[in-house]
Design an enzyme around this catalytic site. Structure first.
Site, PDB file in Angstrom:
ATOM      1  N   CYS A   1       0.831  -1.200   0.000  1.00 33.08           N
ATOM      2  CA  CYS A   1       0.000   0.000   0.000  1.00 33.08           C
ATOM      3  C   CYS A   1       0.866   1.251   0.000  1.00 33.08           C
ATOM      4  O   CYS A   1       2.072   1.196   0.183  1.00 33.08           O
ATOM      5  CB  CYS A   1      -0.897   0.034   1.242  1.00 33.08           C
TER       6      CYS A   1
ATOM      7  N   GLY B   1      -0.352   0.521  -5.158  1.00 30.78           N
ATOM      8  CA  GLY B   1      -1.653  -0.123  -4.975  1.00 30.78           C
ATOM      9  C   GLY B   1      -2.655   0.374  -5.989  1.00 30.78           C
ATOM     10  O   GLY B   1      -2.798   1.582  -6.175  1.00 30.78           O
TER      11      GLY B   1
ATOM     12  N   ASN C   1       0.565   0.836   5.851  1.00 33.69           N
ATOM     13  CA  ASN C   1       1.250   0.048   4.835  1.00 33.69           C
ATOM     14  C   ASN C   1       2.073  -1.004   5.562  1.00 33.69           C
ATOM     15  O   ASN C   1       2.880  -0.674   6.427  1.00 33.69           O
ATOM     16  CB  ASN C   1       2.163   0.956   3.999  1.00 33.69           C
ATOM     17  N   GLY C   2       1.856  -2.260   5.237  1.00 30.39           N
ATOM     18  CA  GLY C   2       2.608  -3.326   5.883  1.00 30.39           C
ATOM     19  C   GLY C   2       1.708  -4.485   6.240  1.00 30.39           C
ATOM     20  O   GLY C   2       0.616  -4.639   5.689  1.00 30.39           O
TER      21      GLY C   2
ATOM     22  N   TYR D   1      12.515  -3.302  -6.323  1.00 34.05           N
ATOM     23  CA  TYR D   1      11.370  -3.210  -7.225  1.00 34.05           C
ATOM     24  C   TYR D   1      10.308  -2.187  -6.841  1.00 34.05           C
ATOM     25  O   TYR D   1       9.872  -1.381  -7.665  1.00 34.05           O
ATOM     26  CB  TYR D   1      10.701  -4.577  -7.370  1.00 34.05           C
TER      27      TYR D   1
END
Length: 469
Positions: free
Chosen positions: A12, A38, A112-113, A252
């Site tokens: 995210c 996302g 996020n995570g 990435y």
């Protein structure tokens, strides 16, 4: 790019701003900058000092928001989120920010995570009478905060964060305050910036560049920021630990124009490519990268090896993100739609194809075939990261070991499966030296997906069932 075709997907992106009259518009643009993190859902919530105003939906930022909807989000503070579903799956109810209303005040959460003990905490909360409305682990944090018993929200947040384990870049907005926290290991990126007196927080600094904000610093592991009308206050909820930032952010996930932990992502990827050339040189006529995330590493490989870099593969910019397709058959079709070889560049040439990673191997096999069908006499595959042999429990949608090609085959066997003339990966040491300027007890990277050395404990009875293998 290749990773989005083969099942290696971001979690995210989080964006927040405090103290700007155009908080809604700036958050909208900030989410655009983070759209690569996302694509399944997006949401923005604003505060006008008295009430919270929310709009969210499924799809890309452009699909979710129209001008009228943005204008209805009034206030000088905002919290936004773009989501790719790992823990909890998809569905509108899981799109963040999540809003929770109570008689005294309301709060909105985004993170996020991934929490490795979310499953155990959910069981505990349900046994205590909580009724969970989503399947997202983000909701767990809200329930822990409300059930803490503390009158002051700061202390309630600290207690809740002390109970969760895993990776999280976390933001919470109320009518009067913005709270921002980073997990004790700093696994996910989160930065603080300023814009004409306003405070801005984002998963990546590329969001600052888009709106004209100035980068201030990273949010530190175990740090809790409280931002309100009095300014910014920094405190901690955890004792200092060695930072282990996710290495795949550099490999990435992050945009090449972002800076993470003081290092530019593009520059880091070039160093990875140079190191890869030192470790696994091969005689060839041309080097090409798989668009987009592998281009930087391919340029680095080219410079170090003394082999010309050329645009041997073209990306179709008008095809949707194919990783959301559910079947492997459609993923393979997605490769054909996404990439086209440049025959005039690769025909009759020995080609070095640089990519960021290999997950299942299906996409690599198809790209090697495309290049050979376009006339390449040899295709040598070089991967700018080590073999992925373990699943990630911290918010990256890697497969189980059964689906990870490197977990089941050695390099020679993988080479045969993808049809390459040679195959080599960057070593773990080479990756770490490319990312961490001065490895120390205070700073490092998480390379668990390559080595199985997880920076936090992973208990079999608390790991999310979907990730068990």
């Amino acid at each position: 790019m290749l990773s989005e075709l083969k099942g290696l997907n971001e979690e995210c992106g989080v964006f927040a701003i405090w103290g700007h009259e155009k908080a809604n518009e700036l958050t909208y643009y900030g989410l655009h900058a983070l759209q690569h993190r996302g694509q399944e859902g997006a949401g923005i919530i604003t505060s006008d000092g008295e009430s919270l105003h929310l709009h969210k939906g499924m799809g890309l930022v452009n699909d979710v928001f129209e001008k009228g909807q943005i204008n209805s989000l009034t206030g000088e503070s905002a919290l936004g989120h773009v989501r790719y579903a790992t823990q909890g799956g998809g569905g509108y109810e899981n799109v963040q920010p999540l809003l929770f209303r109570s008689q005294s005040s309301s709060m909105a959460l985004a993170h996020n995570g991934n929490l490795v003990n979310a499953f155990a905490l959910k069981s505990q909360l349900e046994a205590q009478g909580s009724i969970l409305q989503t399947t997202s682990d983000t909701e767990v944090i809200a329930h822990l905060i409300k059930r803490s018993g503390h009158l002051h929200l700061e202390e309630a947040i600290k207690q809740a964060l002390g109970m969760i384990k895993g990776a999280y870049a976390f933001a919470l907005l109320t009518e009067k305050q913005l709270y921002v926290a980073q997990d004790p290991r700093g696994l996910r990126p989160l930065s603080l910036g300023r814009l004409n007196g306003a405070y801005v927080v984002a998963s990546e600094t590329c969001a600052f560049d888009l709106i004209g904000a100035t980068y201030e610093r990273e949010v530190q592991p175990g740090e809790l920021l409280i931002i309100d009308e009095n300014g910014l206050k920094s405190t901690t909820f955890s004792s200092p630990m060695r930072r282990t930032l996710c290495s795949m952010e550099y490999v990435y996930f992050s945009r090449p124009d972002s800076d993470i932990n003081g290092k530019n992502v593009h520059a880091s990827r070039k160093v990875m490519g140079k190191q890869l050339a030192k470790e696994s040189f091969v005689e060839a006529d041309v080097v090409t990268g798989v668009p987009d995330s592998s281009i930087s590493a391919a340029i680095g490989f080219s410079e170090e090896a003394g082999i010309p870099y050329e645009l041997g593969l073209i990306k179709n910019r008008y095809v949707g993100r194919t990783f959301i397709q559910p079947s492997q058959e459609l993923r393979e079709q997605g490769v054909k739609m996404k990439l086209s070889p440049v025959r005039g560049i690769v025909e009759g040439k020995r080609v070095v194809m640089v990519d960021d990673s290999i997950v299942r191997g299906t996409t690599s096999r198809r790209i090697v075939r495309l290049l050979k069908e376009a006339g390449a006499t040899e295709v040598h595959v070089r991967i700018a990261s080590p073999p992925i042999v373990n699943p990630c429990y911290y918010g990256i949608d890697t497969s189980t070991k059964a689906e990870l090609i490197a977990s089941n085959y050695d390099t020679q066997e993988m080479r045969e499966q993808i049809g390459a003339d040679s195959l080599a990966f960057l070593t773990v040491e080479g990756l770490e030296n490319s990312i961490v300027t001065e490895p120390s007890k205070e700073e490092g990277i998480c390379h668990a997906c390559f080595t199985g050395q997880y920076p936090t404990e992973i208990y079999p009875d608390t790991v999310i069932p979907a990730y068990k293998d």
